[in-house]
Design a protein around this motif. Structure first.
Motif, PDB file in Angstrom:
ATOM      1  N   UNK A  52       0.820  -1.213   0.000  1.00  0.00           N
ATOM      2  CA  UNK A  52       0.000   0.000   0.000  1.00  0.00           C
ATOM      3  C   UNK A  52       0.853   1.261   0.000  1.00  0.00           C
ATOM      4  N   UNK A  53       2.108   1.111   0.381  1.00  0.00           N
ATOM      5  CA  UNK A  53       3.020   2.243   0.457  1.00  0.00           C
ATOM      6  C   UNK A  53       4.309   1.931  -0.282  1.00  0.00           C
ATOM      7  N   UNK A  54       4.832   2.932  -0.942  1.00  0.00           N
ATOM      8  CA  UNK A  54       6.155   2.852  -1.541  1.00  0.00           C
ATOM      9  C   UNK A  54       7.121   3.587  -0.615  1.00  0.00           C
ATOM     10  N   UNK A  55       8.061   2.845  -0.020  1.00  0.00           N
ATOM     11  CA  UNK A  55       9.016   3.461   0.896  1.00  0.00           C
ATOM     12  C   UNK A  55      10.107   4.153   0.105  1.00  0.00           C
ATOM     13  N   UNK A  56      10.343   5.458   0.416  1.00  0.00           N
ATOM     14  CA  UNK A  56      11.358   6.232  -0.281  1.00  0.00           C
ATOM     15  C   UNK A  56      12.225   6.942   0.743  1.00  0.00           C
ATOM     16  N   UNK A  57      13.339   7.510   0.279  1.00  0.00           N
ATOM     17  CA  UNK A  57      14.259   8.162   1.210  1.00  0.00           C
ATOM     18  C   UNK A  57      13.634   9.366   1.891  1.00  0.00           C
ATOM     19  N   UNK A  58      12.649   9.995   1.257  1.00  0.00           N
ATOM     20  CA  UNK A  58      12.040  11.199   1.810  1.00  0.00           C
ATOM     21  C   UNK A  58      10.674  10.924   2.433  1.00  0.00           C
ATOM     22  N   UNK A  59      10.356   9.646   2.668  1.00  0.00           N
ATOM     23  CA  UNK A  59       9.078   9.302   3.282  1.00  0.00           C
ATOM     24  C   UNK A  59       8.387   8.174   2.549  1.00  0.00           C
ATOM     25  N   UNK A  60       7.073   8.255   2.450  1.00  0.00           N
ATOM     26  CA  UNK A  60       6.308   7.203   1.782  1.00  0.00           C
ATOM     27  C   UNK A  60       5.383   7.821   0.751  1.00  0.00           C
ATOM     28  N   UNK A  61       5.019   7.014  -0.217  1.00  0.00           N
ATOM     29  CA  UNK A  61       4.081   7.432  -1.244  1.00  0.00           C
ATOM     30  C   UNK A  61       3.080   6.311  -1.449  1.00  0.00           C
ATOM     31  N   UNK A  62       1.815   6.664  -1.623  1.00  0.00           N
ATOM     32  CA  UNK A  62       0.774   5.660  -1.805  1.00  0.00           C
ATOM     33  C   UNK A  62       0.924   4.951  -3.138  1.00  0.00           C
ATOM     34  N   UNK A  63       0.760   3.638  -3.122  1.00  0.00           N
ATOM     35  CA  UNK A  63       0.658   2.885  -4.367  1.00  0.00           C
ATOM     36  C   UNK A  63      -0.769   3.039  -4.896  1.00  0.00           C
ATOM     37  N   UNK A  64      -1.029   2.476  -6.060  1.00  0.00           N
ATOM     38  CA  UNK A  64      -2.392   2.559  -6.600  1.00  0.00           C
ATOM     39  C   UNK A  64      -3.372   1.873  -5.650  1.00  0.00           C
TER      40      UNK A  64
END
Length: 305
Positions: A52-64
């Motif tokens: 449900x989440x894409x983990x990135x260096x600057x936080x998280x982003x919602x997947x579809x």
């Protein structure tokens, strides 16, 4: 594990993460440990059968899939909360509008709109909170805000790349100005020449953008003397002769004594838009009334640039 087994707690945690943008910020807001937040998200992802989440260096982003869940979660949580209010004998919140706004909007647009609404539509309750534009956009996506006043700078791109695109309405466009001490040499005229901004000491905004408060097209490494998150603090530092800072023209009416807010001539135009953002779809009557009050207030509080 079927998604129907997902807990209400996990849905609340997920919505908070979606709004805050990081697991750490969500944990702090909820009073949880980060590991507890991670466990709730993991349980929800197992129930959904996909990340449900894409983990990135600057936080998280919602997947579809995450966007679907946060949209449905907001609806479920709101219904549960409405049921709890009804059982407790509390009034419903059909006329409650949740409004977010960026910092300088609190100096004029928001108070003026709320004052007008109390006179024309006293049954509407407006609950507000301040936040940065990215945070407000996340809150709209998470369903914790109905409307958000956001700021936009050239080239005026959409505030995020998520789908569906937010509905954006420009309320006013105005030039960026510079706040200087009244006794400063730059305060002698009715405007500041951009060349005279060279070599000045700046008061910058604290937070994600370390140079906010510095003239955007300055072609030198700025000397940042102080940083402050609050607009009033920055303007009082200006009044004390501690430096200069950028400011919207609308702040001139509330600037402390000893501060002049002046337009800048020369160089590229630095326009800023005040925009009202919301999710697509039919706008409830109460929210539409609030949106119109904000539009009128933005026009009336517009200062010449």
């Amino acid at each position: 594990m079927a998604f129907t087994d997902a807990s209400l707690t996990a849905l609340r945690v997920f919505r908070e993460v979606a709004e805050r943008g990081t697991l750490t910020a969500a944990a702090a807001a909820l009073g949880y440990t980060q590991s507890a937040v991670s466990r709730q998200i993991a349980s929800l992802e197992r129930a959904a059968g996909s990340p449900l989440l894409e983990r990135r260096h600057d936080g998280v982003r919602l997947t579809s899939a995450g966007r679907v869940v946060v949209r449905r979660a907001a609806s479920v949580i709101d219904q549960i909360d409405a049921t709890a209010r009804e059982l407790a004998g509390l009034p419903d919140e059909h006329s409650t509008v949740r409004l977010g706004w960026f910092a300088s909007a609190g100096s004029g647009v928001v108070p003026q709109a709320l004052t007008a609404l109390r006179e024309t539509h006293p049954a509407i309750t407006v609950v507000t909170r301040e936040g940065s534009t990215p945070a407000l956009v996340r809150a709209l996506r998470a369903g914790t805000l109905d409307l958000a006043l956001i700021a936009s700078a050239p080239p005026f791109r959409p505030p995020d790349s998520e789908t569906p695109a937010l509905v954006l309405r420009t309320l006013v466009e105005r030039g960026l100005c510079v706040a200087v001490p009244a006794a400063h040499p730059l305060a002698r005229g009715d405007f500041i020449d951009i060349a005279d901004l060279q070599g000045q000491r700046w008061i910058a905004g604290a937070g994600g953008d370390g140079v906010m408060g510095v003239w955007p097209s300055l072609d030198e490494r700025p000397e940042i003397a102080h940083t402050a998150r609050d607009w009033l603090a920055k303007l009082n530092l200006v009044a004390a002769g501690c430096g200069i800072t950028t400011a919207p023209a609308s702040l001139a009416r509330v600037a402390p004594a000893g501060v002049r807010i002046l337009p800048v001539h020369g160089g590229p135009s630095e326009q800023r838009r005040v925009m009202l953002a919301r999710l697509p779809g039919a706008l409830p009557e109460a929210a539409a009334r609030v949106a119109e009050a904000l539009r009128l207030a933005a026009v009336e509080t517009r200062a010449p640039s």
